[in-house]
Design an enzyme around this catalytic site. Structure first.
Site, short mmCIF file in Angstrom:
data_model
loop_
_atom_site.label_atom_id
_atom_site.label_comp_id
_atom_site.label_asym_id
_atom_site.label_seq_id
_atom_site.Cartn_x
_atom_site.Cartn_y
_atom_site.Cartn_z
N SER A 1 0.78 -1.23 0.00
CA SER A 1 0.00 0.00 0.00
C SER A 1 0.81 1.28 0.00
CB SER A 1 -0.93 0.01 1.20
OG SER A 1 -0.18 0.17 2.39
N LYS B 1 -12.15 -0.73 2.26
CA LYS B 1 -11.46 0.15 1.31
C LYS B 1 -12.28 0.21 0.02
CE LYS B 1 -7.14 -0.90 3.71
NZ LYS B 1 -7.13 0.17 4.71
N THR C 1 -18.10 -9.44 19.22
CA THR C 1 -19.42 -9.21 18.63
C THR C 1 -19.34 -9.17 17.10
OG1 THR C 1 -20.07 -7.98 20.59
CG2 THR C 1 -21.33 -7.55 18.59
N THR D 1 -10.33 -6.88 2.78
CA THR D 1 -11.07 -5.95 3.64
C THR D 1 -12.36 -5.52 2.96
OG1 THR D 1 -10.93 -3.87 4.88
CG2 THR D 1 -9.93 -3.87 2.71
C1 LIG Z 1 -1.96 -4.62 3.72
C2 LIG Z 1 -3.02 -4.38 4.73
N1 LIG Z 1 -3.60 -5.44 5.33
C3 LIG Z 1 -4.56 -5.27 6.25
C4 LIG Z 1 -4.98 -4.02 6.61
C5 LIG Z 1 -6.07 -3.87 7.64
O1 LIG Z 1 -7.31 -3.75 7.01
P1 LIG Z 1 -8.49 -2.96 7.76
O2 LIG Z 1 -8.25 -1.51 7.50
O3 LIG Z 1 -9.74 -3.50 7.17
O4 LIG Z 1 -8.35 -3.30 9.20
C6 LIG Z 1 -4.42 -2.90 6.04
C7 LIG Z 1 -4.88 -1.56 6.46
O5 LIG Z 1 -5.01 -0.60 6.17
C8 LIG Z 1 -3.40 -3.07 5.06
O6 LIG Z 1 -2.82 -2.01 4.49
#
Ligand SMILES: Cc1ncc(COP(=O)(O)O)c(C=O)c1O
Length: 422
Positions: free
Chosen positions: A205, A264, A294, A261
């Site tokens: 990212s 996003k 939960t 996820t």
């Molecule tokens: C590569 C990566 N995995 C997992 C996550 C975590 O996802 P979430 O934001 O849904 O907790 C992120 C978060 O931003 C991420 O960049």
């Protein structure tokens, strides 16, 4: 659940100074501030229907254009999503009312898990409270319980994967980022009779680079290792149905676990894994981070499913997303700004200093009504501090013009380094 007590040592001397706990907190925060790494939140109010514009609260309220959201496609305000959320909220109320095991499984969860399994062409999927929790719980459970497991973790893996692996207490081997040959070497060094799990991401990212998934799978298969792929920054965005880079590359069937996820590109909240029926059932049955919490609110699940189903058949958002990202990269490069090259939708612009990165972000906000959060250590290595820009299909040409002009002005004003020929 009872938790085990750790023996507490008796005080060594009566004269020892007691810990000043609150001084400790204040000193730690002061040192973050001194390094320029203290995080300041922008107080925003997203307005459904106006994204990427939002209200910024800073004493007064002013409108800003958001250029760093992970609502990559603007699905958080899509009419189909909003309608599904409103319908489910009216029907089921606000919360799930329990853990998945005790009264909390709502029909919306069941439908969403089926939708996710179908998205990745896997037999099963399992929801978690977030993508972070999905990684943490799934990796911790798999690595702790597989016999004598060794986890092979890409050097650039996300904190949630690192935490899950750490929590498992399994042996961990870090392989060079996106390097199948290094993974091969390291797998060769481990006894064949040990369980092996290779964990990596598709789109990273912060740099926006993409893993050679097929080559990593080749290596893992040769060594009989399981594969675990985090597609958090790719689901909804890549592949003919939004199944991620693994779908785009035609290799989804070679991955044992695809993790993603809902927060996003799907514009909602929550996380998941998809895989074989038994693997997913195993995590469902043993993962503390799944069992003892939960369930997601039903309307959140309904909104996520509406986004997923829409993006399975609609490519317009994905195509425009890629076009917008390519246009922004090109325009910034033409202006001589130091865009970090990569093949994805992420547009990192290098600053290389934590204090200057924050100053650049502050000036964009106060002088140009543009919000881009500075990305500093420990999210990225020191010396690579950057502005991470995320164009969406909803950023129009006018917004791009204003972004380029604003960055050019800020770079001039702060005398920031440009590309060599800038
Ligand atoms: C590569 C990566 N995995 C997992 C996550 C975590 O996802 P979430 O934001 O849904 O907790 C992120 C978060 O931003 C991420 O960049």
């Amino acid at each position: 659940m009872a938790h085990s007590a750790r023996p507490v040592m008796a005080a060594s001397t009566a004269a020892a100074t007691p810990v000043d706990h609150y001084r400790f907190f204040a000193d730690a925060l002061d040192s973050l501030r001194a390094d320029g790494n203290y995080r300041v939140f922008a107080d925003l109010e997203r307005r459904a229907g106006s994204f990427p514009r939002a209200d910024h609260h800073d004493g007064a309220v002013s409108e800003v254009t958001v250029w760093c959201s992970n609502d990559y496609l603007g699905m958080g305000q899509h009419p189909k999503v909003l309608r599904s959320v409103q319908d489910a909220l009216a029907k089921s109320g606000a919360g799930a009312g329990g853990t998945r095991n005790i009264a909390g499984t709502n029909h919306n969860h069941v439908l969403l898990e089926a939708s996710l399994a179908d998205l990745h062409r896997k037999p099963a999927a399992l929801l978690f409270s977030s993508g972070y929790v999905a990684n943490m719980a799934a990796l911790a459970t798999l690595a702790a319980r597989l016999p004598n497991c060794v986890v092979f973790s890409d050097a650039a893996n996300h904190a949630s994967m690192i935490e899950g692996i750490r929590h498992s207490r399994a042996d961990k081997v870090i392989f060079r980022h996106n390097d199948p040959a290094d993974l091969d070497r390291r797998l060769s060094e481990v006894a064949p009779d040990r369980a092996k799990l290779v964990a990596f991401e598709s789109v990273y990212s912060m740099d926006g680079d993409i893993a050679p998934i097929a080559e990593l799978c080749d290596v893992a298969e040769r060594h009989g290792a399981l594969t675990y792929l985090d597609e958090v920054h790719a689901v909804g965005l890549y592949g003919p149905r939004g199944g991620g880079v693994a779908e785009r590359d035609g290799v989804a069937d070679r991955l044992d676990v695809i993790q993603g996820t809902l927060g996003k590109a799907f514009g909602s909240f929550g996380g998941y894994i998809a895989g074989s029926r038994d693997l997913v059932d195993f995590v469902r049955s043993f993962a503390s981070g799944f069992i003892f919490t939960t369930a997601l609110p039903p309307h959140v699940a309904a909104g996520a499913r509406a986004a997923i189903e829409h993006l399975k058949s609609s490519r317009i958002e994905r195509e425009r997303h890629q076009e917008r990202a390519a246009t922004v990269k090109c325009r910034l490069a033409e202006a001589g700004l130091p865009v970090m090259d990569n093949p994805s939708h992420i547009v990192p612009v290098l600053v290389g200093d934590a204090g200057l990165c924050r100053l650049a972000s502050d000036r964009l906000l106060t002088e140009h009504a543009i919000y881009v959060q500075p990305i500093n250590y420990p999210t990225v290595p020191r010396g690579t501090e950057r502005l991470r820009i995320t164009p969406t299909p909803l950023h129009d040409d006018d917004a791009i013009d204003r972004l380029v002009m604003a960055l050019d002005e800020v770079w001039r004003r702060l005398d920031l380094p440009r590309r060599p020929n800038g």
